[in-house]
Design an enzyme around this catalytic site. Structure first.
Site, PDB file in Angstrom:
ATOM      1  N   ASP A  33       0.861  -1.190   0.000  1.00  0.00           N
ATOM      2  CA  ASP A  33       0.000   0.000   0.000  1.00  0.00           C
ATOM      3  C   ASP A  33       0.895   1.237   0.000  1.00  0.00           C
ATOM      4  O   ASP A  33       1.900   1.308   0.717  1.00  0.00           O
ATOM      5  CB  ASP A  33      -0.907   0.002   1.230  1.00  0.00           C
ATOM      6  CG  ASP A  33      -2.045   1.002   1.091  1.00  0.00           C
ATOM      7  OD1 ASP A  33      -3.207   0.551   0.967  1.00  0.00           O
ATOM      8  OD2 ASP A  33      -1.774   2.220   1.102  1.00  0.00           O
ATOM      9  N   GLU A  99     -12.410   3.167  -1.629  1.00  0.00           N
ATOM     10  CA  GLU A  99     -11.937   4.297  -2.447  1.00  0.00           C
ATOM     11  C   GLU A  99     -11.589   3.862  -3.869  1.00  0.00           C
ATOM     12  O   GLU A  99     -11.838   4.599  -4.822  1.00  0.00           O
ATOM     13  CB  GLU A  99     -10.703   4.936  -1.793  1.00  0.00           C
ATOM     14  CG  GLU A  99     -11.026   5.627  -0.480  1.00  0.00           C
ATOM     15  CD  GLU A  99      -9.780   6.048   0.284  1.00  0.00           C
ATOM     16  OE1 GLU A  99      -8.669   5.913  -0.270  1.00  0.00           O
ATOM     17  OE2 GLU A  99      -9.930   6.479   1.439  1.00  0.00           O
ATOM     18  N   HIS A 104      -9.902  -5.311  -3.500  1.00  0.00           N
ATOM     19  CA  HIS A 104      -8.603  -5.485  -2.849  1.00  0.00           C
ATOM     20  C   HIS A 104      -8.820  -5.866  -1.397  1.00  0.00           C
ATOM     21  O   HIS A 104      -9.734  -5.384  -0.742  1.00  0.00           O
ATOM     22  CB  HIS A 104      -7.741  -4.215  -2.940  1.00  0.00           C
ATOM     23  CG  HIS A 104      -8.435  -2.961  -2.551  1.00  0.00           C
ATOM     24  ND1 HIS A 104      -9.373  -2.339  -3.349  1.00  0.00           N
ATOM     25  CD2 HIS A 104      -8.347  -2.191  -1.436  1.00  0.00           C
ATOM     26  CE1 HIS A 104      -9.821  -1.263  -2.750  1.00  0.00           C
ATOM     27  NE2 HIS A 104      -9.220  -1.138  -1.583  1.00  0.00           N
TER      28      HIS A 104
END
Ligand code: AMP
Length: 120
Positions: A33, A99, A104
């Site tokens: 990330d 978002e 994911h």
């Protein structure tokens, strides 16, 4: 929801923007990330065009479903989280706070993660 080919993870899958790869197989990609919340914060995504877990669970092949789960385990092993523990988060849709509209799973660990949610 229709899949948006311009979402950031679609661009990563096409190699248009870079990622720090952790693991890859024919159906799945895992990468760090960009804005980690914890010492370990890795994202696992299917390579197929699935908006959310709702979409994936309904439409993915058995091979994709198996590969996705095994890729999560692979990340857990690569990051050495088996014994210390970890948390998986998948945000779905508006109330889930998603978002990026490509499925994911966040693999989080490396420190005690505290309560699951703040009560409101
Ligand atoms: P979510 O709110 O569940 O949709 O999470 C989206 C995650 O994607 C956030 O944790 C972001 O930090 C992460 N993210 C956004 N852009 C990138 C990128 N280019 N590379 C890696 N992670 C990203």
């Amino acid at each position: 929801m229709t899949y948006d080919d311009q979402n950031i993870f679609a661009k990563i899958l096409r190699g248009e923007i870079p990622c720090k790869k952790v693991h890859e197989d024919i159906h799945t990609l895992a990468f760090e990330d960009i804005n980690p919340h914890t010492p370990v914060h890795t994202l696992v995504i299917p390579k197929g065009k699935y908006v959310s877990m709702t979409d994936f669970a309904a439409k993915a092949s058995d091979a994709e479903l198996a590969a996705f789960n095994r890729a999560i385990l692979k990340v857990v092993e690569i990051k050495g989280l088996q014994n210390s523990g970890y948390r998986l988060i998948t945000n779905n849709g508006l109330n889930g706070g998603q978002e990026v509209p490509h499925l994911h799973v966040h693999v989080l660990g490396g420190r005690p993660l505290g309560p699951m949610l703040t009560r409101m």
